[in-house]
Design an enzyme around this catalytic site. Sequence first.
Site, mmCIF file in Angstrom:
data_model
loop_
_atom_site.group_PDB
_atom_site.id
_atom_site.type_symbol
_atom_site.label_atom_id
_atom_site.label_comp_id
_atom_site.label_asym_id
_atom_site.label_seq_id
_atom_site.Cartn_x
_atom_site.Cartn_y
_atom_site.Cartn_z
ATOM 1 N N LYS A 49 -8.693 -1.039 5.666
ATOM 2 C CA LYS A 49 -8.674 -1.731 4.323
ATOM 3 C C LYS A 49 -8.122 -2.992 4.192
ATOM 4 O O LYS A 49 -8.239 -3.564 3.315
ATOM 5 C CB LYS A 49 -8.251 -0.515 3.045
ATOM 6 C CG LYS A 49 -10.399 0.358 3.871
ATOM 7 C CD LYS A 49 -10.464 1.846 2.133
ATOM 8 C CE LYS A 49 -9.103 2.647 3.005
ATOM 9 N NZ LYS A 49 -8.909 3.646 3.677
ATOM 10 N N ASP A 55 -15.238 2.991 7.478
ATOM 11 C CA ASP A 55 -14.562 3.409 6.734
ATOM 12 C C ASP A 55 -14.759 4.945 5.897
ATOM 13 O O ASP A 55 -14.450 5.969 6.183
ATOM 14 C CB ASP A 55 -13.054 2.730 6.871
ATOM 15 C CG ASP A 55 -11.947 4.248 5.898
ATOM 16 O OD1 ASP A 55 -11.459 4.688 7.076
ATOM 17 O OD2 ASP A 55 -11.756 4.291 4.898
ATOM 18 N N HIS A 108 0.711 -1.452 -0.036
ATOM 19 C CA HIS A 108 0.406 0.122 0.056
ATOM 20 C C HIS A 108 0.904 0.698 -0.040
ATOM 21 O O HIS A 108 2.005 1.319 0.489
ATOM 22 C CB HIS A 108 -0.933 -0.010 1.046
ATOM 23 C CG HIS A 108 -1.614 1.166 1.424
ATOM 24 N ND1 HIS A 108 -2.893 1.531 0.664
ATOM 25 C CD2 HIS A 108 -1.593 2.381 2.564
ATOM 26 C CE1 HIS A 108 -3.243 2.786 0.667
ATOM 27 N NE2 HIS A 108 -2.511 3.059 1.845
ATOM 28 N N SER A 133 -8.037 4.610 9.392
ATOM 29 C CA SER A 133 -8.533 4.177 7.958
ATOM 30 C C SER A 133 -7.824 3.355 6.849
ATOM 31 O O SER A 133 -8.222 2.507 6.552
ATOM 32 C CB SER A 133 -8.898 5.417 7.696
ATOM 33 O OG SER A 133 -8.961 5.569 6.383
ATOM 34 N N ARG A 174 -14.507 13.613 8.668
ATOM 35 C CA ARG A 174 -13.765 13.641 8.763
ATOM 36 C C ARG A 174 -12.828 14.722 7.987
ATOM 37 O O ARG A 174 -12.802 15.975 8.071
ATOM 38 C CB ARG A 174 -12.542 13.268 8.449
ATOM 39 C CG ARG A 174 -12.224 12.182 10.433
ATOM 40 C CD ARG A 174 -11.526 10.930 9.660
ATOM 41 N NE ARG A 174 -10.495 11.098 9.602
ATOM 42 C CZ ARG A 174 -9.622 10.527 8.576
ATOM 43 N NH1 ARG A 174 -9.763 9.027 8.358
ATOM 44 N NH2 ARG A 174 -8.019 10.502 7.629
#
Length: 432
Positions: A187, A161, A82, A183, A168
């Site tokens: 995922k 999320d 990621h 967050s 947010r």
Amino acid sequence: MDMIDLINKKKYGQKLTNEEISFIIKGYTKGIIPDYQMSSFLMAVYFNGMDATESTSLAMAMRDSGEVLDLKDIKGTKVDKHSTGGVGDKVSLVLAPLVAYLGAKLAKMSGRGLGHTGGTIDKLESIPGFKVELPLNQFKDQVNQIGCAIVGQSGDIAPADKKIYALRDVTATVDSMPLIASSIMSKKLASGADAIVLDVKVGSGAFMKTKEDAMSLSRLMVDIGKQAGKQVTAILTSMEEPLGHKIGNALEVYESIETLEGHGPKDLTEVVSVITGHLLKAAGIVESFEAGYELSKTTLAEGKAVDKFYEFVGAQGGDVAFIKNKKNLLGNTKRHEIVATSSGYLEKVDALNFGIAAMKLGAGRMTKEDKIDLFVGLDLKKKIGDEVKIGEVICILHHQDKGLKDAIELIEKSYVIGSEKRELKLIEETIV
């Protein structure tokens, strides 16, 4: 449990239990807890923080709010990576076929670009016919058969999320370390991988502007992953300048193929090799990171994994003949050249401005609904440390007139040419 009590608890800096955090996430996802109470809670977290145990509970609760992929049908260790987002970051396009060629299994869900950062799914959609949505069984079968698959993130993954992030965004609580880490990890934990490498970008073109912030975020995400039973490694990579030379969807596919053929940019090759080295070790294919890193660099240099890229594209319906003639990926765009106004060495660039310039040309989105132009973008002819001569082309804009004036202004003020030859440190830290 009562939401007002829990808001008060966090307001006074007290630690919440796993059950209390689960209560908040379930209640908000189901609409029982209203936006105004959740906003108050998020602001309390913003000011008083959460420790690693609380952050893990938050990530797990958001993960469990939707579908959690079961990838047990895929043989061997499932690996994933990621990136926290940057400019010109096409790492996944090179890494997926490389990892698969070397024997690991990469089952990846990716997102679209928003703002100045590009999205892997948009880049893949510049290949005619490429399917970014696959049924789960087909997704798993493909990973079993050829070693990799990349699809768009399912709407059923971590819906809590998505709902919390939207809140947010309008309550000035985006830049909270526990909320960012939870967050991202919610995922990743829902995506089913056993081992994950986090590529945390730091610098002017990244969300994390300082090394200190990037280190804090990395350590927290690694802690969350470990507490959730995953093998997680984080690397800090520089985003002081765009990664590679090309920015824009089809342009980045072009550069990814160049890299897989063995003549890609040094910085992109290095980041891909470092991440792949960690993933190969986690998958048990090599005994050490160093062995995995050297194997990755050699494989790229010899162009051995490019056919795996074509196999991957073909498996997901993409037109392989189209991309084998790389010139097709340059489209029919117009070109505008930016030239150096002085001689010396390129000392500094503003990576954020390059990302914004590409977005102005149409390569990115300001909102999720914006339509993008897959073929426009930038081609950087000089990188930090390169010698530059007055009048020399330093950047080419691929455009269709849209946003050209704004993009030119941004690019022209983004270069600093001086007398010192500067070396940019690409890999800042590794956190395991």
